[in-house]
Structure formats: structure tokens, C-alpha cells
Write a protein that holds these residues in place. Structure first.
Motif, PDB file in Angstrom:
ATOM      1  N   CYS A 151       0.842  -1.200   0.000  1.00 48.89           N
ATOM      2  CA  CYS A 151       0.000   0.000   0.000  1.00 48.89           C
ATOM      3  C   CYS A 151       0.883   1.259   0.000  1.00 48.89           C
ATOM      4  CB  CYS A 151      -0.875  -0.023   1.247  1.00 48.89           C
ATOM      5  SG  CYS A 151      -2.052   1.353   1.322  1.00 48.89           S
TER       6      CYS A 151
ATOM      7  N   ASP B 127       0.441   3.646   1.839  1.00 48.89           N
ATOM      8  CA  ASP B 127       0.401   4.145   3.216  1.00 48.89           C
ATOM      9  C   ASP B 127       1.822   4.411   3.741  1.00 48.89           C
ATOM     10  OD1 ASP B 127       0.269   4.072   6.170  1.00 48.89           O
ATOM     11  OD2 ASP B 127      -1.832   3.567   5.831  1.00 48.89           O
TER      12      ASP B 127
ATOM     13  N   HIS C 171      -2.138  -4.553   4.935  1.00 50.61           N
ATOM     14  CA  HIS C 171      -1.956  -4.125   6.326  1.00 50.61           C
ATOM     15  C   HIS C 171      -3.287  -3.768   6.958  1.00 50.61           C
ATOM     16  CE1 HIS C 171      -2.430   0.344   5.813  1.00 50.61           C
ATOM     17  NE2 HIS C 171      -2.291  -0.020   4.560  1.00 50.61           N
TER      18      HIS C 171
ATOM     19  N   CYS D 286      -6.083   0.084   7.067  1.00 48.79           N
ATOM     20  CA  CYS D 286      -5.800   0.646   5.742  1.00 48.79           C
ATOM     21  C   CYS D 286      -6.824   1.741   5.406  1.00 48.79           C
ATOM     22  CB  CYS D 286      -5.846  -0.467   4.686  1.00 48.79           C
ATOM     23  SG  CYS D 286      -5.518   0.161   3.011  1.00 48.79           S
ATOM     24  N   GLY D 287      -6.319   2.945   5.134  1.00 42.89           N
ATOM     25  CA  GLY D 287      -7.200   4.073   4.815  1.00 42.89           C
ATOM     26  C   GLY D 287      -7.994   3.840   3.540  1.00 42.89           C
TER      27      GLY D 287
END
Ligand SMILES: [Zn+2]
Length: 224
Positions: free
Chosen positions: A44, A46, A105, A108-109
Motif C-alpha cells: 500500500c 500508506d 496491512h 488501511c485508509g
């Protein structure tokens, strides 16, 4: 200069001292011999889950693709700009990668916006709205099977379903299935629990995620 940028430049100076101000550093070898990573990771974007940091890797170890929510699109024979597919092709067909690891993960946004439908506020022409369609199957599984769970649990489960869906999409690429069938390429789906620091691996036969444990120091090393 802004403090944020100055911090970056200080970091670069430390990096340079470590890798370039001495003779025979790992970088000299990488420049002379080229990169030969054995592992491709799809992670990701992120900022908290840089796979090279989590895996304690060095330059040259990982070929990394990062995008929102570590999603993999299915194989498509059109003339669009397929960034993730192009990077997969380069890693597998050009560099001869031996392992593809999907690296998801918790918290996660991207997955959270999918479940809260907040990405739809970006409008129909949004790149993010279109991209998150790739996780629709995971979203639908939550609606169908986990409607009673808390939002926190839903985000974790949706991330796991999305990894399984991306694993399925990886297998739609003909040059991936060909290599998997020849045992020259392995596919893995890992999930990193950010709150506990635990890494889990998807067990395809049992359809579950299990913690990956490394051998304890001093454990037996010989096999007979
Ligand atoms: Zn994420």
C-alpha cells in the motif's frame, strides 16, 4: 527551506555517508552488476508500511510496487495505462522475480474509504473511485457475511478479502500462471497487523490467515 524538506535532506546525507562515502559498498556492486531482486512486493502507498523497512531489507533486495490499498487489477488486453500490470511484467518477465508477495496491512485508509463509501464523494470521474472498484468483491463479502461486525473488524476483514481477490487477479496474467505451473514463481498474500506488529500469511488450502513465526535463536538448524 521548510523543516520537512530539511529533514529529508539530512536523511539523504546520512544515507550517502553510509552507502557512498566508503569504498566497496553494496551500491557499488548494484551499479556494476545491476539489480537482481528475487522478491516483488505489492504494498500500500500508506506512509506507515514501507515493506523495505518492515522487512529490514537493503537496496537491491525488493522490487516494490505501491498503490492505494495494494490492489492488483485483472489482466486486461486494452491500450490503457496499466501501471501496476506494467511493473508486474517488468519484475517477472524482465528481472525473473521468483516470489510475488501481496503485502496488505490493518487500519488501511483505502479499505476504510471503500467501506464508508467516502471515496464516492470524489465523483464519478475520480481516479480513486475507479481504482477502488477493484476491491468491490471484498466489500460485497463484508456486506453479505460480516454485517454485524464492528467497523474496525470490517476494515481488517475487508483487507484480508481484498488480498485474496488480488491473489485471484494475479492468476489471470498468462505469464504468471505459466511460471507458477512451472514452479519458477510463487505467489504469497501477507497481512501486517500494524497495532500488534504481527505478520500473517494466507493459507489457501484452509482459507485463513496465520501468523508467520521465524525460528527462535538457538533452535535446531540441521535436517536429516
Ligand atoms: Zn493501506
Amino acid at each position: 527551506m521548510q523543516k520537512d524538506i530539511l529533514t529529508l535532506i539530512e536523511g539523504y546525507q546520512t544515507f550517502r555517508e553510509h552507502y557512498f562515502d566508503k569504498e566497496n559498498t553494496a551500491f557499488a556492486d548494484l551499479v556494476r552488476e545491476g539489480q537482481r531482486p528475487k522478491i516483488l512486493m505489492i504494498a500500500c502507498s500508506d506512509s506507515r508500511v514501507d515493506p523495505a523497512i518492515v522487512m529490514n531489507c537493503q537496496p537491491g533486495d525488493l522490487f516494490v510496487i505501491r498503490n492505494v490499498a495494494n490492489l492488483v487489477p485483472p489482466y486486461e488486453e486494452d491500450l490503457s495505462y496499466h501501471g501496476t500490470s506494467a511493473a508486474l511484467e517488468f519484475g517477472i518477465c524482465v528481472l525473473g522475480i521468483r516470489h510475488v508477495i501481496l503485502f496488505g496491512h490493518t487500519q488501511c485508509g483505502g479499505i476504510q474509504t471503500l467501506l464508508e463509501h467516502s471515496h464516492e464523494k470524489c465523483g464519478p470521474k475520480s481516479f480513486l473511485t475507479k481504482w477502488m472498484e477493484l476491491a468491490k468483491a471484498a466489500h460485497d463479502a463484508i456486506t453479505e457475511y460480516h454485517a454485524e461486525s464492528s467497523m474496525e473488524e470490517k476494515i481488517i476483514l475487508c483487507g484480508q478479502y481484498s488480498l485474496i481477490n488480488s491473489l485471484k487477479n494475479l492468476k489471470t496474467f498468462p505469464w504468471i500462471t505459466e511460471r507458477v505451473n512451472q514452479n519458477s514463481l510463487s505467489l504469497h498474500a501477507w497481512n501486517f497487523d500494524m497495532s500488534k506488529g504481527i505478520l500473517e500469511e494466507y493459507d489457501e488450502k484452509e482459507n485463513c490467515f496465520r501468523a508467520i513465526t521465524s525460528p527462535l535463536p538457538g533452535s535446531l538448524k540441521a535436517s536429516f
